[in-house]
Design an enzyme around this catalytic site. Sequence first.
Site, short mmCIF file in Angstrom:
data_model
loop_
_atom_site.label_atom_id
_atom_site.label_comp_id
_atom_site.label_asym_id
_atom_site.label_seq_id
_atom_site.Cartn_x
_atom_site.Cartn_y
_atom_site.Cartn_z
N CYS A 77 39.05 89.98 33.81
CA CYS A 77 38.05 89.91 34.89
C CYS A 77 37.21 88.64 34.77
O CYS A 77 37.69 87.55 35.05
CB CYS A 77 37.20 91.19 34.90
SG CYS A 77 36.28 91.39 36.44
N HIS B 216 40.90 95.50 35.21
CA HIS B 216 40.48 96.00 33.89
C HIS B 216 41.54 96.93 33.27
O HIS B 216 41.40 98.16 33.33
CB HIS B 216 39.14 96.73 34.01
CG HIS B 216 37.97 95.80 34.16
ND1 HIS B 216 37.31 95.26 33.07
CD2 HIS B 216 37.39 95.28 35.26
CE1 HIS B 216 36.34 94.47 33.50
NE2 HIS B 216 36.37 94.45 34.82
N GLU C 201 42.00 97.72 30.30
CA GLU C 201 41.48 98.54 29.19
C GLU C 201 41.00 99.90 29.68
O GLU C 201 40.85 100.83 28.89
CB GLU C 201 40.34 97.80 28.46
CG GLU C 201 39.00 97.75 29.17
CD GLU C 201 38.92 96.72 30.30
OE1 GLU C 201 39.97 96.11 30.62
OE2 GLU C 201 37.82 96.53 30.86
#
Length: 242
Positions: free
Chosen positions: A107, A206, A208
């Site tokens: 990001c 994102h 994660e």
Amino acid sequence: MTALIGISCSYSHSRHTFQVRSSYIRAVERAGGVPVILPAVRSDYAVERYVEYCDGFILSGGGDLDPLLWGEEPHPGLGEVDPERDQFELALVQGLLQKNKPGLFICRGLQVLNVALGGDLIQDIVSDILHRQTAPRYSPSHEIQIEKESLLYSLLNNDSVRVNSFHHQAIRKLGNGLKITAYSRDGIVEAVELPGSSFILGVQWHPEDLRDEGSFRLFSRLVESAAGHECQNPEAAADVEY
Ligand code: MN
């Protein structure tokens, strides 16, 4: 040997506290790496030591980059900026590229990578596609289309996937040497990589916070590239909460 993965973080000026979302830490650990958080330091010698010490890096998400970095006045839609974090992360990127260390740029991280290589950013996207989703972070929202001849394609095994989206800035002028490997349908750059590098991958979303196998592979490939061999966390199966 396990791989030490340095993760950049943000700074809360009101709380005087460095902070990073736990999902980055857990993603690295699940992939068999050893996460360490790298606070923004002001000294060159400390940045050099981080670069030397860590085997791989994650530049994490956060606020906006200061448009002064590419000589532009702030747009009314510009969000919170932290010039000190900008300076630190730009130095960190220069250092890790020089040492050919692997990095996953997430990001804001992708935006830092782009600016470090001489590119610039759209300060506030105008689009028919929502890039600031209100759905939960683990929930994919818009589609991206992936270039077949790319590292990203080799990791996700698909030319089209849905990703989450929490940004309002995006790459405008592309940084030197970078290759765009994914777009959303409105033409926003969603992924870049640096051909010829060990592993330099930037994603505008994102991973994660996503729970699919492909998102996990981004972290496991980073860790493998950092370690120089395959890694597995024998305790990963027990690590379900993140
Ligand atoms: Mn997006």
